[in-house]
Design a protein around this motif. Structure first.
Motif, mmCIF file in Angstrom:
data_model
loop_
_atom_site.group_PDB
_atom_site.id
_atom_site.type_symbol
_atom_site.label_atom_id
_atom_site.label_comp_id
_atom_site.label_asym_id
_atom_site.label_seq_id
_atom_site.Cartn_x
_atom_site.Cartn_y
_atom_site.Cartn_z
ATOM 1 N N PHE A 42 75.878 34.302 112.938
ATOM 2 C CA PHE A 42 75.184 33.025 113.124
ATOM 3 C C PHE A 42 73.668 33.245 113.218
ATOM 4 O O PHE A 42 72.918 32.320 113.493
ATOM 5 C CB PHE A 42 75.644 32.341 114.423
ATOM 6 N N GLY A 43 73.234 34.495 113.077
ATOM 7 C CA GLY A 43 71.803 34.771 113.135
ATOM 8 C C GLY A 43 71.265 35.089 114.516
ATOM 9 O O GLY A 43 70.056 35.130 114.725
ATOM 10 N N LEU A 80 69.996 29.517 122.612
ATOM 11 C CA LEU A 80 69.313 28.986 121.430
ATOM 12 C C LEU A 80 68.129 28.198 121.976
ATOM 13 O O LEU A 80 68.304 27.167 122.619
ATOM 14 C CB LEU A 80 70.275 28.089 120.643
ATOM 15 N N ILE A 81 66.931 28.745 121.744
ATOM 16 C CA ILE A 81 65.754 28.229 122.442
ATOM 17 C C ILE A 81 64.844 27.454 121.497
ATOM 18 O O ILE A 81 64.478 27.967 120.438
ATOM 19 C CB ILE A 81 64.962 29.409 123.061
ATOM 20 N N SER A 83 71.801 21.724 117.725
ATOM 21 C CA SER A 83 71.762 22.983 118.464
ATOM 22 C C SER A 83 72.963 23.087 119.403
ATOM 23 O O SER A 83 73.577 24.149 119.518
ATOM 24 C CB SER A 83 70.445 23.119 119.235
ATOM 25 N N ASP A 84 73.335 21.981 120.044
ATOM 26 C CA ASP A 84 74.540 22.005 120.864
ATOM 27 C C ASP A 84 75.756 22.289 119.989
ATOM 28 O O ASP A 84 76.641 23.067 120.354
ATOM 29 C CB ASP A 84 74.733 20.666 121.579
ATOM 30 N N ALA A 85 75.778 21.646 118.823
ATOM 31 C CA ALA A 85 76.917 21.821 117.921
ATOM 32 C C ALA A 85 77.055 23.284 117.530
ATOM 33 O O ALA A 85 78.147 23.852 117.571
ATOM 34 C CB ALA A 85 76.738 20.958 116.671
ATOM 35 N N GLU A 86 75.932 23.910 117.189
ATOM 36 C CA GLU A 86 75.978 25.302 116.752
ATOM 37 C C GLU A 86 76.495 26.217 117.856
ATOM 38 O O GLU A 86 77.353 27.078 117.640
ATOM 39 C CB GLU A 86 74.585 25.776 116.316
ATOM 40 N N SER A 121 66.529 24.242 125.676
ATOM 41 C CA SER A 121 67.399 25.337 125.238
ATOM 42 C C SER A 121 68.852 24.949 125.407
ATOM 43 O O SER A 121 69.183 24.039 126.169
ATOM 44 C CB SER A 121 67.147 26.593 126.067
ATOM 45 N N THR A 122 69.690 25.695 124.703
ATOM 46 C CA THR A 122 71.131 25.505 124.820
ATOM 47 C C THR A 122 71.763 26.886 124.831
ATOM 48 O O THR A 122 71.286 27.780 124.135
ATOM 49 C CB THR A 122 71.687 24.722 123.612
ATOM 50 N N GLY A 123 72.799 27.040 125.616
ATOM 51 C CA GLY A 123 73.439 28.353 125.629
ATOM 52 C C GLY A 123 74.803 28.282 126.251
ATOM 53 O O GLY A 123 75.265 27.227 126.673
ATOM 54 N N PHE A 124 75.454 29.441 126.249
ATOM 55 C CA PHE A 124 76.726 29.523 126.966
ATOM 56 C C PHE A 124 76.878 30.937 127.479
ATOM 57 O O PHE A 124 76.184 31.855 127.032
ATOM 58 C CB PHE A 124 77.916 29.163 126.071
ATOM 59 N N ALA A 125 77.789 31.101 128.422
ATOM 60 C CA ALA A 125 78.158 32.434 128.884
ATOM 61 C C ALA A 125 79.685 32.511 128.891
ATOM 62 O O ALA A 125 80.355 31.591 129.363
ATOM 63 C CB ALA A 125 77.610 32.688 130.280
#
Length: 408
Positions: A34-35, A127-128, A135-138, A293-297
């Motif tokens: 996904f880069g 994803l900043i 961005s949420d979708a990705e 930003s969006t992210g997950f752990a």
RNA sequence: GCCCGGAUAGGGUAGUGGUCAUCCUCUGGGACUGUGGAUCCCAGGAGCCGGGUUCGAAUCCCGGUCCGGGCCCCA
């Protein structure tokens, strides 16, 4: 006296490490596809980084200490704050959006139980730079693809904290209300709203929390802009990401601004959440520009516990020597450059014992490094099929090529 | 931090207030110095830690440590 492991820590033996590395490889490869590029931050940070993000209360829940110069430090309890600190410190002029991923150990001072340790691993991405639904979708898609590829049985819930925040806009103890909603403590919530003279919104909150789609939520509470969610849900549906809308996911902390999501797996008892994420605004808190930003752990250890993953191993050969260790080492080197794992006797054992050892470590081949060497050959025995043949040293690569990448 | 249940060789176990303890597995060696897995023999290795009761504790009691289940927390 024997020294035991500290409470809540684990040792990983080779079988388990192989499995963990295989899981890790899947996560890395998908994130990279996904880069996303890997980053790594220090194991310890200034305590303040974490109290800024989560409040003074967390000091009790983490490994916080003072170093010899009196600095207040803490072992990282999570990675979003360190990565955002890094972003503010040295990445703020890099082209946006930035796509970072990480896999590192984290530490929390908590009561260990199934799926919960004091040292644990988190895989995550940030994803900043974007505040758009794409961005949420990705990010959601990425987490989803990872768990799918690892054959985890899980459910994905996607919500939006803005909705409940909006409903609760006249409640002064909003954070407390959000915590109660997150725990689905309806009685506690009813009492709180009554206290604040907001009893009339109680039903709305419940109905929003239980709404199964955007239409339902809109019926209950029309004064909200649902277009962001519609775009996001539209993308997820088109991309075959199966999820349930869940507007009851709450976060007590106010830098969570919009979309939030969680994934729950079966087979983990009380600690079933394997992934949590969402969009947030943290960089401002750490003294930088306010960047969305969006992210997950992902809880790496929990995923390892419930996933199924293919473990690829190279074939393993035991070089059987006849008392001439230099010859054995030479043959081993040649086997290694032919791409297989070569193991040499270092115990001074006789041939039978060497073969017995080969059997006990489940080697695939025994390679006899004896008088055949004078003809430029070794005798190779396939321990699976019992076939053996003399192979010229020059043809080793050819002999083994059929066995490479075959997996087991 | 709270509640409940555990802890005997590396792993799995048996047993009893009374000679420093059972069996399996495991590890090393041998029978057997050019062909493993089987078998036999020898060896190695243990009652979580501390205190108490007792003539005597691995066994009973208390505290601690660690593990498991749940609560709290979950950034």
């Amino acid at each position: 006296m024997k020294i035991e492991r500290p409470r809540g820590t684990r040792d990983f033996l080779p079988d388990e490490m192989e499995r963990r590395r295989a899981v890790e490889r899947v996560m890395r490869e998908i994130a990279e596809s996904f880069g996303y590029r890997e980053v790594s931050t220090p194991t310890f940070e200034h305590l303040e980084l974490f109290t800024l993000k989560s409040g003074q209360g967390i000091v009790e829940e983490i490994y916080a200490f003072r170093d010899k110069s009196g600095r207040e430090l803490a072992l990282r309890p999570e990675l979003t704050a360190p990565v955002m600190r890094m972003f503010v410190n040295e990445c703020s002029v890099m082209p946006r959006p930035l796509r970072f991923y990480y896999l590192s150990n984290c530490f929390r001072y908590e009561r260990p139980q199934k799926g919960r340790y004091r040292e644990f691993w988190q895989f995550g991405v940030e994803l900043i730079g974007s505040d758009r639904p794409e961005s949420d979708a990705e990010v959601i898609m990425l987490a989803y693809r990872i768990l799918k590829s690892l054959n985890v049985n899980f459910k994905l819930h996607v919500g939006h904290v803005g909705l409940l925040r909006d409903v609760l806009s006249d409640v002064s103890e909003k954070d407390r209300a959000m915590r109660l909603i997150d725990k689905k403590d309806w009685e506690g919530l009813r009492a709180l709203l009554k206290e604040e003279g907001q009893a009339d919104i109680f039903d709305t909150v419940i109905e929003i929390s239980e709404a199964s789609d955007v239409e339902k939520a809109r019926e209950v509470y029309p004064d909200f802009d649902y277009s962001y969610l519609e775009v996001l849900f539209g993308i997820l549906e088109e991309m075959d990401v199966r999820f349930v809308p869940d507007f009851g996911i709450a976060r007590g902390l106010d830098y969570y601004t919009g979309v939030v999501f969680e994934m729950y797996a079966e087979g983990l008892g009380a600690q079933k959440q394997v992934c949590g994420g969402g969009s947030y605004r943290l960089s401002g808190l750490f003294g930088g520009e306010d960047v969305p930003s969006t992210g997950f752990a992902i809880g790496f250890d929990r995923v390892v516990q419930v996933c199924s993953v293919e473990i690829l191993r190279k074939p393993k050969a035991v070089v059987v020597g006849f008392g001439d260790s230099i010859r054995a080492f030479r043959v081993a080197e040649m086997l290694r450059s032919a791409g297989i794992h070569a193991i040499v006797d270092v115990m001074g054992r006789n041939v039978k014992k060497q073969l017995s050892y080969a059997d006990s470590i489940k080697a695939d081949f025994a390679v006899f490094a004896g008088d055949e060497l004078e003809r430029g050959q070794v005798r190779i025995k396939n321990l699976r099929t019992q076939e053996q043949e003399d192979v010229s040293l020059k043809d080793l690569r050819g002999y083994f090529s059929g066995f490479l990448n075959s997996g087991s």
